[in-house]
Design a protein around this motif. Structure first.
Motif: not given
Length: 103
Positions: A80-103
């Motif tokens: 997906k493009s950046v525009g697709d993500i913004i339109k679909e989720y109505s946000t420009v703020s994101f939280e990232l986690a690595s799989v290692d963090m999640l355990g």
């Protein structure tokens, strides 16, 4: 001729207005385990979101497989493009986690 122009104007007024995005947007990324560590990335709405995500993960010192949420919901960002993500989720703020963090 005047009547045709008026008729066209009525049809356009009756259509639903779709908001458009600017061509360049600022996205905000933070670490899920440390929300105060935040970065901003300016990018085109046509850029592939995965490319921006990799850059953000590197700047936030995250490696491996990355999980992304926006507004508390998981983001399906593949192909997906950046525009697709913004339109679909109505946000420009994101939280990232690595799989290692999640355990």
């Amino acid at each position: 001729m005047h009547e045709k122009v008026r008729e066209k104007a009525i049809v356009i007024e009756g259509e639903k207005a779709k908001p458009s995005l600017p061509k360049i947007v600022t996205l905000y990324f933070s670490r899920a385990d440390n929300p105060s560590k935040q970065i901003e990335i300016k990018t085109s709405i046509f850029e592939i979101f995965e490319n921006v995500l990799r850059k953000a993960a590197k700047q936030l010192n995250l490696s491996g497989e990355i999980s992304v949420t926006g507004g508390g919901f998981p983001i399906d960002w593949r192909n997906k493009s950046v525009g697709d993500i913004i339109k679909e989720y109505s946000t420009v703020s994101f939280e990232l986690a690595s799989v290692d963090m999640l355990g």
